[in-house]
Design an enzyme around this catalytic site. Sequence first.
Site, mmCIF file in Angstrom:
data_model
loop_
_atom_site.group_PDB
_atom_site.id
_atom_site.type_symbol
_atom_site.label_atom_id
_atom_site.label_comp_id
_atom_site.label_asym_id
_atom_site.label_seq_id
_atom_site.Cartn_x
_atom_site.Cartn_y
_atom_site.Cartn_z
ATOM 1 N N CYS A 65 48.852 51.946 99.764
ATOM 2 C CA CYS A 65 50.172 51.808 100.872
ATOM 3 C C CYS A 65 50.467 50.291 100.648
ATOM 4 O O CYS A 65 49.964 49.603 99.783
ATOM 5 C CB CYS A 65 49.892 52.131 102.388
ATOM 6 S SG CYS A 65 48.814 50.941 103.299
ATOM 7 N N HIS A 98 27.751 45.612 98.097
ATOM 8 C CA HIS A 98 27.211 44.934 99.262
ATOM 9 C C HIS A 98 27.460 45.901 100.434
ATOM 10 O O HIS A 98 26.753 45.931 101.444
ATOM 11 C CB HIS A 98 27.677 43.536 99.700
ATOM 12 C CG HIS A 98 27.064 42.709 98.765
ATOM 13 N ND1 HIS A 98 27.527 41.234 98.953
ATOM 14 C CD2 HIS A 98 26.458 42.552 97.633
ATOM 15 C CE1 HIS A 98 27.011 40.518 97.973
ATOM 16 N NE2 HIS A 98 26.244 41.219 97.092
#
Length: 143
Positions: A65, A98
């Site tokens: 977006c 991570h």
Amino acid sequence: MKIAIGNDHAGPAYKKAIVDFLTSKGIEVINFGTDTFDSVDYPDFGHQVALAVENKQADFGIVICGSGNGIAITANKHQGVRCALCWTKEIAELARQHNDANIISIPARFTSIEQAVAMVEVFLATTFEGGRHQNRVNKISCS
């Protein structure tokens, strides 16, 4: 590998470039996004991508977006979804390493199409490191 992709009116050109890249690599794409620049509501497409990932119909998701924020917030409402807003390849890599992100959110108004494709490439090529990061990922869900 199967990828769900969704976008609002800020992302048709980005989606096309990303889909072209993915299909050139033999990756199946489920397209939930709009193909026009007519104004639409990003949650309509963010929810569809997140549901595909949540229900294991897709291995990963890509949402696009204008700022990347609204559609990422929408996707993150779904159980098991970890959608990361990324604006560089390094952030995309860390989101996978991570955070075990399974959806990448791309801010179309703040990255180039070339950057977006490169981020997707890195995102999909990077594996989750686990270890100390697994403990943190386990604490993300509210349920």
